[in-house]
Design an enzyme around this catalytic site. Structure first.
Site, mmCIF file in Angstrom:
data_model
loop_
_atom_site.group_PDB
_atom_site.id
_atom_site.type_symbol
_atom_site.label_atom_id
_atom_site.label_comp_id
_atom_site.label_asym_id
_atom_site.label_seq_id
_atom_site.Cartn_x
_atom_site.Cartn_y
_atom_site.Cartn_z
ATOM 1 N N ASN A 7 0.883 -1.177 0.000
ATOM 2 C CA ASN A 7 0.000 0.000 0.000
ATOM 3 C C ASN A 7 0.917 1.223 0.000
ATOM 4 O O ASN A 7 1.483 1.591 1.028
ATOM 5 C CB ASN A 7 -0.879 -0.043 1.252
ATOM 6 C CG ASN A 7 -1.849 1.123 1.317
ATOM 7 O OD1 ASN A 7 -1.800 2.035 0.477
ATOM 8 N ND2 ASN A 7 -2.712 1.121 2.309
ATOM 9 N N ARG A 91 -2.445 -2.165 -3.509
ATOM 10 C CA ARG A 91 -3.677 -1.403 -3.260
ATOM 11 C C ARG A 91 -3.647 -0.173 -4.164
ATOM 12 O O ARG A 91 -2.687 0.603 -4.153
ATOM 13 C CB ARG A 91 -3.745 -0.968 -1.806
ATOM 14 C CG ARG A 91 -5.000 -0.192 -1.551
ATOM 15 C CD ARG A 91 -4.980 0.546 -0.254
ATOM 16 N NE ARG A 91 -6.184 1.345 -0.168
ATOM 17 C CZ ARG A 91 -6.267 2.490 0.471
ATOM 18 N NH1 ARG A 91 -5.210 2.979 1.089
ATOM 19 N NH2 ARG A 91 -7.395 3.147 0.505
ATOM 20 N N HIS A 180 -12.947 2.844 -0.138
ATOM 21 C CA HIS A 180 -12.899 1.810 0.918
ATOM 22 C C HIS A 180 -13.510 0.490 0.433
ATOM 23 O O HIS A 180 -14.014 -0.308 1.231
ATOM 24 C CB HIS A 180 -13.682 2.241 2.184
ATOM 25 C CG HIS A 180 -13.129 3.413 2.907
ATOM 26 N ND1 HIS A 180 -13.940 4.404 3.445
ATOM 27 C CD2 HIS A 180 -11.864 3.774 3.214
ATOM 28 C CE1 HIS A 180 -13.190 5.309 4.039
ATOM 29 N NE2 HIS A 180 -11.915 4.956 3.903
ATOM 30 N N ARG A 241 -12.566 15.891 7.116
ATOM 31 C CA ARG A 241 -13.335 16.227 5.900
ATOM 32 C C ARG A 241 -14.782 16.511 6.261
ATOM 33 O O ARG A 241 -15.350 15.854 7.138
ATOM 34 C CB ARG A 241 -13.298 15.073 4.896
ATOM 35 C CG ARG A 241 -11.941 14.800 4.337
ATOM 36 C CD ARG A 241 -12.007 13.686 3.282
ATOM 37 N NE ARG A 241 -10.736 13.019 3.198
ATOM 38 C CZ ARG A 241 -10.566 11.700 3.212
ATOM 39 N NH1 ARG A 241 -11.613 10.888 3.265
ATOM 40 N NH2 ARG A 241 -9.362 11.188 3.155
ATOM 41 N N GLU A 386 -8.288 -5.158 5.045
ATOM 42 C CA GLU A 386 -8.152 -4.861 3.621
ATOM 43 C C GLU A 386 -6.986 -5.636 3.008
ATOM 44 O O GLU A 386 -7.054 -6.079 1.872
ATOM 45 C CB GLU A 386 -7.961 -3.354 3.432
ATOM 46 C CG GLU A 386 -9.225 -2.585 3.826
ATOM 47 C CD GLU A 386 -9.019 -1.092 3.934
ATOM 48 O OE1 GLU A 386 -9.163 -0.432 2.912
ATOM 49 O OE2 GLU A 386 -8.721 -0.604 5.038
#
Ligand code: AMP
Length: 399
Positions: A7, A91, A180, A241, A386
């Site tokens: 990743n 990823r 996601h 955010r 993940e």
């Protein structure tokens, strides 16, 4: 077969080596400050001591080289040679409409990923640098790309279109993509397993509540809606955010505070979310829960309530999208570790029979059904994974 999961960010690289047959984690680690002074590799072989290796990492190729050296090191390595790494799974953040599933990486695939760079200008180029570095050092090892957006490509048109001129979709692919995806897929499959059903038999709502947060509606194993949009700023209130806001606010702040679009986007991405709602107290839910626990606290209360209300509204909306729900799952940093948030969200869902078991809600570190209602949807806490999902997909493709 051992699969190396990578990743890669612009100055960091996380990795895990996973035995894809047993699904056991063999080693994991993180390269930090790539291209910056003070770079280091933190390496953790399963069952062994964590080791920190300080060395210059001027670029990602050097970072990958250090990872491979650590994995094959005679003293603390976990494999004898690179021949024991059968595949690499990368990823990747944005696959646009080009990638609806994971794929073996070829020159053509790299070109197609580059064409999606506009949609994720910070992330996709960094992901590509990681691929390039691995291909240089392991030219004969097959590699796969697993996209954050791919799982949501099954969303129907009515879920992914914005209410703006259709020509922008045609010209620039402006639409909702969602993110996601590997987490939503992993958790929805695990939820089905915990219900004793196949994913094709279930309606699952996954609340991925971390620093970045998104919710998805997964019907019969397919994503039919999700809260993030063309970019990860849409949807829930997140760490920093803003999530969904009235687009008119942008113009209003610009005029009032004499700011340009870059300034405003910085405010909405970095200074908003729970950090903003809490008046700058923290973007970290641990601090907000601590504040909330203090007597007479206003800020923690306001922030967690505003956050949880929005999560509950999405849960309601996604029950409509799927005409019901069998399981509501909490995952990621806050979802897995935040009993107060889970409790607040579920308070709104009492009307449909949801009732949390307070003792189960306070547990940590295991996948659990935490609701006590026999009828109505089950509420679950599921640890996301993940990396395992990436290793599974890579193994499937390479095999
Ligand atoms: P993630 O992006 O999935 O790593 O999640 C990060 C978020 O999880 C941060 O806001 C943390 O505050 C939150 N988090 C981690 N541990 C806890 C905890 N024990 N209680 C509440 N929030 C937590």
């Amino acid at each position: 077969m051992n699969v190396l999961v990578i990743n890669c960010g612009s100055s960091s690289l996380k990795f895990q080596l996973i035995d894809a047959e047993t699904e056991n984690l063999i080693a994991k680690g993180l390269c930090e400050r790539i291209g910056i002074e003070g770079s280091r590799l933190v390496y953790s072989p399963t069952g062994g001591e964590k080791i920190t290796i300080q060395d210059d990492m001027p670029d990602h190729t050097k970072a990958v080289q250090m990872v491979l050296d650590a994995l094959t090191n005679a003293e603390y390595g976990v494999v004898k040679s690179l021949d024991e790494i059968g595949a690499v799974g990368h990823r990747l953040v944005h696959g646009g409409e080009k990638f609806a599933c994971s794929t073996i990486i070829t020159d053509e695939v790299i070109e197609a990923i580059k064409e999606c760079n506009d949609l994720a200008p910070l992330h996709n180029p960094a992901n590509l640098i990681g691929i390039d570095a691995c291909r240089k050092l392991m030219p004969n090892v097959p590699m796969a790309g697993i996209f954050d957006t791919a799982f949501h490509q099954t969303m129907p048109e009515e879920a992914y279109l914005y209410g703006i001129p259709y020509s922008y979709y045609e010209k620039y692919c402006i639409r909702r993509y969602g993110f996601h995806g590997t987490s939503h897929l992993y958790v929805s499959q695990r939820a089905a397993e915990m219900l004793g059903k196949t994913p094709e038999e279930c309606k699952v709502i996954v609340c991925h509540l971390g620093n970045g947060a998104s919710i998805s509606a997964v019907k019969n194993g397919k994503s039919v809606d999700t809260s993030m949009g063309m970019t990860p700023i849409e949807g829930l209130i997140m760490g920093t955010r803003c999530g969904d806001i009235d687009a008119g606010i942008i113009e209003f702040i610009a005029h009032k505070e004499d700011k340009n679009i870059d300034d405003i986007m910085k405010i909405l991405n970095k200074e908003s979310g729970v950090l903003g709602v809490s008046g700058g107290l923290s973007s970290d839910f641990r601090d907000l829960e601590d504040a909330y626990a203090q007597e007479g606290d206003v800020v923690g209360h306001r922030t967690l309530r505003t956050f949880s209300y929005k999560v509950a509204k999405y849960v309601g909306a996604y029950m409509v999208a799927m005409n019901g729900v069998d399981a509501i799952c909490f995952t990621a940093g806050v979802g897995e570790n935040g009993p107060i948030v889970r409790d607040m969200v579920c308070e709104y869902l009492g009307f449909m029979g949801v009732e949390l078991d307070a003792e189960l809600n306070s547990k940590r570190g295991q996948d659990l059904i935490i609701s006590k209602n026999e009828n109505g949807p089950k509420v679950m806490v599921i640890g996301t994974n993940e990396e395992l999902m990436i290793a599974r997909d890579t193994y499937k493709l390479v095999k």
